[in-house]
Design an enzyme around this catalytic site. Structure first.
Site, mmCIF file in Angstrom:
data_model
loop_
_atom_site.group_PDB
_atom_site.id
_atom_site.type_symbol
_atom_site.label_atom_id
_atom_site.label_comp_id
_atom_site.label_asym_id
_atom_site.label_seq_id
_atom_site.Cartn_x
_atom_site.Cartn_y
_atom_site.Cartn_z
ATOM 1 C CE LYS A 58 37.892 36.833 45.667
ATOM 2 N NZ LYS A 58 36.284 36.755 45.656
ATOM 3 C CB SER B 148 39.422 39.572 42.222
ATOM 4 O OG SER B 148 40.350 40.725 42.522
ATOM 5 C CB VAL C 265 29.397 30.766 51.935
ATOM 6 C CG1 VAL C 265 28.380 31.498 51.445
ATOM 7 C CG2 VAL C 265 30.551 31.443 52.374
ATOM 8 C CE1 TYR D 84 39.797 38.772 47.990
ATOM 9 C CE2 TYR D 84 41.273 39.731 46.135
ATOM 10 C CZ TYR D 84 39.943 39.568 46.679
ATOM 11 O OH TYR D 84 38.819 40.342 46.310
ATOM 12 C CB ALA D 85 45.899 36.390 43.988
HETATM 13 P P1 NAD Z 1 32.202 43.420 51.321
HETATM 14 O O1 NAD Z 1 32.972 43.077 52.757
HETATM 15 O O2 NAD Z 1 31.478 44.894 51.636
HETATM 16 O O3 NAD Z 1 30.818 42.443 51.525
HETATM 17 C C1 NAD Z 1 31.232 40.860 51.658
HETATM 18 C C2 NAD Z 1 30.040 40.472 52.469
HETATM 19 O O4 NAD Z 1 30.388 39.116 52.561
HETATM 20 C C3 NAD Z 1 29.906 41.049 53.835
HETATM 21 O O5 NAD Z 1 28.413 41.470 53.974
HETATM 22 C C4 NAD Z 1 30.289 39.766 54.550
HETATM 23 O O6 NAD Z 1 29.388 39.520 55.850
HETATM 24 C C5 NAD Z 1 29.740 38.728 53.763
HETATM 25 N N1 NAD Z 1 30.527 37.270 54.071
HETATM 26 C C6 NAD Z 1 31.923 37.218 54.374
HETATM 27 N N2 NAD Z 1 32.171 36.083 54.937
HETATM 28 C C7 NAD Z 1 31.143 35.449 55.011
HETATM 29 C C8 NAD Z 1 30.641 33.978 54.949
HETATM 30 N N3 NAD Z 1 31.123 32.952 55.441
HETATM 31 N N4 NAD Z 1 29.461 33.627 54.676
HETATM 32 C C9 NAD Z 1 28.386 34.575 54.022
HETATM 33 N N5 NAD Z 1 28.637 35.893 54.105
HETATM 34 C C10 NAD Z 1 29.871 36.547 53.869
HETATM 35 O O7 NAD Z 1 32.958 43.148 50.092
HETATM 36 P P2 NAD Z 1 32.637 43.572 48.677
HETATM 37 O O8 NAD Z 1 33.813 44.558 48.410
HETATM 38 O O9 NAD Z 1 31.381 44.011 48.530
HETATM 39 O O10 NAD Z 1 33.016 42.311 47.984
HETATM 40 C C11 NAD Z 1 32.257 41.491 47.306
HETATM 41 C C12 NAD Z 1 33.115 40.404 46.501
HETATM 42 O O11 NAD Z 1 33.613 41.170 45.353
HETATM 43 C C13 NAD Z 1 34.220 39.641 47.257
HETATM 44 O O12 NAD Z 1 34.087 38.319 46.894
HETATM 45 C C14 NAD Z 1 35.404 40.413 46.851
HETATM 46 O O13 NAD Z 1 36.587 39.560 47.043
HETATM 47 C C15 NAD Z 1 35.083 40.627 45.546
HETATM 48 N N6 NAD Z 1 35.942 41.848 44.958
HETATM 49 C C16 NAD Z 1 35.687 43.175 45.503
HETATM 50 C C17 NAD Z 1 36.596 44.163 45.021
HETATM 51 C C18 NAD Z 1 36.524 45.427 45.738
HETATM 52 O O14 NAD Z 1 37.421 46.349 45.212
HETATM 53 N N7 NAD Z 1 35.675 45.830 46.692
HETATM 54 C C19 NAD Z 1 37.424 43.945 44.226
HETATM 55 C C20 NAD Z 1 37.641 42.407 43.469
HETATM 56 C C21 NAD Z 1 36.797 41.660 43.851
#
Ligand code: NAD
Length: 261
Positions: free
Chosen positions: A161, A144, A66, A157-158
């Site tokens: 987001k 988030s 991305v 990160y914050a």
């Molecule tokens: P994850 O790490 O399991 O999945 C994230 C995916 O994004 C991975 O498959 C990774 O390969 C892909 N990715 C990373 N960089 C990329 C790039 N440059 N281009 C394309 N793809 C890329 O994470 P998750 O826990 O499923 O999180 C998903 C979203 O939810 C994120 O934006 C995260 O910030 C947000 N989020 C997660 C949580 C949590 O507790 N897991 C909480 C709040 C927000």
């Protein structure tokens, strides 16, 4: 009314960016169950292809970073060309480097901003260009609880987001006249590879569980309903909003339960 009613996605094409893991993977599988033709895109092309293989049928997959504006535009344009249109774009791609502000290197800062903020903008711009031209569509970008509340170590990160919240509002304002909706999800703590270091620390894990009103972490599948709601006709008048799927994390400050309560 169709079998799945307001939540039916049959006949729609959905690109799930970040769909190779965690929440994106669950959303890709869920969207397919609701009838969408799903294309899984991820930095990890192998993981994206594995998710598409699990879906089977008309699912597709490819590698996408991305951070590259033209790569994002080309990938979404290709889907629209191959499938006739692109109705739904969900972006879960995101990374975190947890570190005190005073120890954050420039490279770490640039890395997190490039994926979370620039990447989200690239996706919004490419999807918005296609969807405004076809006069319809729905975009969901993952924010988030950290857009609202923080703890030490979450600075960059914050900030990214919180930026996504304003980005989504701007997208909603600009694309709304063309029938295109733009929203964000604000997850609480979800058991995925992103949070593996926290899950591995019993004290940290328990503290996070205790912080939410529901007193537990979210399972990854609990992010699917809120996301599919936003992309479906059930949310046809919902745009420019952030939907918190956080178990009440941002509602209750969780410091103390007064005596007798
Ligand atoms: P994850 O790490 O399991 O999945 C994230 C995916 O994004 C991975 O498959 C990774 O390969 C892909 N990715 C990373 N960089 C990329 C790039 N440059 N281009 C394309 N793809 C890329 O994470 P998750 O826990 O499923 O999180 C998903 C979203 O939810 C994120 O934006 C995260 O910030 C947000 N989020 C997660 C949580 C949590 O507790 N897991 C909480 C709040 C927000």
């Amino acid at each position: 009314m169709s079998q799945n009613g307001l939540f039916d996605l049959s006949g729609r094409t959905a690109a799930i960016i970040g769909g190779g893991s965690g929440i994106g993977e669950a959303v890709a599988l869920g969207a397919a169950r609701q009838g969408a033709a799903v294309i899984v895109l991820d930095l990890n092309g192998e993981a994206a292809r594995a998710v598409a293989a699990r879906i089977g049928g008309q699912a597709g997959a490819s590698a996408l970073d991305v951070r590259g504006r033209s790569a994002v535009r080309d990938a979404l344009d290709r889907i629209a060309r191959d499938r006739g249109r692109l109705d739904i774009v969900v972006c879960t791609a995101g990374i975190n480097v947890r570190k005190p502000i005073l120890k954050y290197s420039e490279d770490e800062f640039d890395g997190v901003v490039a994926v979370n903020l620039k990447g989200s903008f690239n996706v919004l711009q490419a999807a918005g260009r296609l969807m405004t031209a076809q006069r319809g569509g729905s975009i969901v970008i993952f924010s988030s609880i950290r857009s609202q509340v923080v703890e030490p170590g979450q600075s960059v990160y914050a900030m990214t987001k919180a930026g996504i919240v304003q980005l989504v509002r701007a997208g909603a304002a600009e694309f709304g006249p063309f029938g295109v909706r733009v929203n964000a999800i604000g997850p609480g703590v979800v058991e995925t590879p992103l949070t593996a270091p926290i899950q591995a620390n019993a004290e940290w894990y328990a503290a996070y569980a205790d912080k939410s009103a529901l007193k537990r972490w979210a399972r990854v599948d609990e992010m699917v309903g809120p996301t599919l709601f936003l992309v479906s006709d059930a949310a046809s008048y919902v745009t420019g909003t952030i939907l918190f799927a956080d178990g009440g994390w941002t509602a209750a400050d969780g410091r103390f339960t007064p005596p007798g309560m």
